[in-house]
Write an enzyme that holds these catalytic residues in place. Sequence first.
Site, mmCIF file in Angstrom:
data_model
loop_
_atom_site.group_PDB
_atom_site.id
_atom_site.type_symbol
_atom_site.label_atom_id
_atom_site.label_comp_id
_atom_site.label_asym_id
_atom_site.label_seq_id
_atom_site.Cartn_x
_atom_site.Cartn_y
_atom_site.Cartn_z
ATOM 1 C CE LYS A 11 -3.890 -2.022 2.453
ATOM 2 N NZ LYS A 11 -4.841 -1.747 3.530
ATOM 3 C CE1 TYR A 51 -9.370 -3.043 0.549
ATOM 4 C CE2 TYR A 51 -8.695 -0.995 -0.492
ATOM 5 C CZ TYR A 51 -8.386 -2.154 0.196
ATOM 6 O OH TYR A 51 -7.080 -2.410 0.549
ATOM 7 C CG ASN A 114 -3.679 -2.695 6.874
ATOM 8 O OD1 ASN A 114 -3.525 -2.099 5.814
ATOM 9 N ND2 ASN A 114 -4.637 -3.585 7.058
ATOM 10 C CG HIS A 117 -5.543 -6.115 0.068
ATOM 11 N ND1 HIS A 117 -6.690 -6.212 0.814
ATOM 12 C CD2 HIS A 117 -5.706 -6.933 -0.998
ATOM 13 C CE1 HIS A 117 -7.519 -7.054 0.213
ATOM 14 N NE2 HIS A 117 -6.941 -7.499 -0.895
ATOM 15 C CD GLU A 128 -8.718 -9.222 -3.412
ATOM 16 O OE1 GLU A 128 -7.544 -9.523 -3.098
ATOM 17 O OE2 GLU A 128 -9.554 -8.784 -2.601
HETATM 18 P P1 CMP Z 1 -7.088 -4.363 3.851
HETATM 19 O O1 CMP Z 1 -6.547 -5.684 4.214
HETATM 20 O O2 CMP Z 1 -6.576 -3.688 2.636
HETATM 21 O O3 CMP Z 1 -8.667 -4.471 3.742
HETATM 22 C C1 CMP Z 1 -9.515 -3.369 3.972
HETATM 23 C C2 CMP Z 1 -8.813 -2.182 4.550
HETATM 24 O O4 CMP Z 1 -9.628 -1.247 5.211
HETATM 25 C C3 CMP Z 1 -7.885 -2.679 5.650
HETATM 26 O O5 CMP Z 1 -6.818 -3.393 5.099
HETATM 27 C C4 CMP Z 1 -7.547 -1.388 6.357
HETATM 28 O O6 CMP Z 1 -6.513 -0.667 5.708
HETATM 29 C C5 CMP Z 1 -8.836 -0.596 6.206
HETATM 30 N N1 CMP Z 1 -9.581 -0.617 7.473
HETATM 31 C C6 CMP Z 1 -10.209 -1.670 8.022
HETATM 32 N N2 CMP Z 1 -10.790 -1.296 9.185
HETATM 33 C C7 CMP Z 1 -10.506 0.025 9.365
HETATM 34 C C8 CMP Z 1 -10.809 0.982 10.371
HETATM 35 N N3 CMP Z 1 -11.543 0.658 11.434
HETATM 36 N N4 CMP Z 1 -10.351 2.236 10.218
HETATM 37 C C9 CMP Z 1 -9.610 2.568 9.120
HETATM 38 N N5 CMP Z 1 -9.281 1.699 8.138
HETATM 39 C C10 CMP Z 1 -9.727 0.453 8.264
#
Ligand code: CMP
Length: 152
Positions: A11, A51, A114, A117, A128
């Site tokens: 990311k 998403y 985070n 993904h 995907e």
């Molecule tokens: P990802 O694994 O890419 O899948 C969905 C993404 O949404 C997740 O990682 C996070 O980056 C984001 N996400 C999920 N929950 C939250 C939250 N409570 N607040 C902000 N971002 C979130």
Amino acid sequence: MNRERTLVLVKPGAVQRELIGEIITRFERKGIKIVGLKMLQMTEELINEHYAHLRDQPFFTDLKRSMMATPVVAIALEGYDIVKRVRTLTGATNPREAAPGTIRGDYSVSIRNNVVHASGTIEEALDELQRFFTEDEMFTYRRLNVMDYADE
Ligand code: CMP
């Protein structure tokens, strides 16, 4: 045990922190086979599709903005039970809960950023991968020291 493929996205937060190499190295050092690799800029349209299940979440606008901040790096990985194994290596979605030694556990403290993904299920992975790679952007090849790789 099935030979599968899965998708990882490095990311923008990780691109900005110059972690692209570190993340690719995690998979390579583990012996996981990379079958596709590219940098691309995510568009609003692509994010809405990728998403879609999160569209009603309060953090969706933030997520969108952060996913467009820089290009992302898409990685296609192949191996037996690879979807599950890659999720184990990436760690829990919330980095605060991710175990040390996992990518999120080692490189992040924030769910908003985070780092990576990774596809959640085999079906999701198929969807995907098609979203990010054409068939001829993914490769079939053999590694040299085959005996070291149960995935070959
Ligand atoms: P990802 O694994 O890419 O899948 C969905 C993404 O949404 C997740 O990682 C996070 O980056 C984001 N996400 C999920 N929950 C939250 C939250 N409570 N607040 C902000 N971002 C979130």
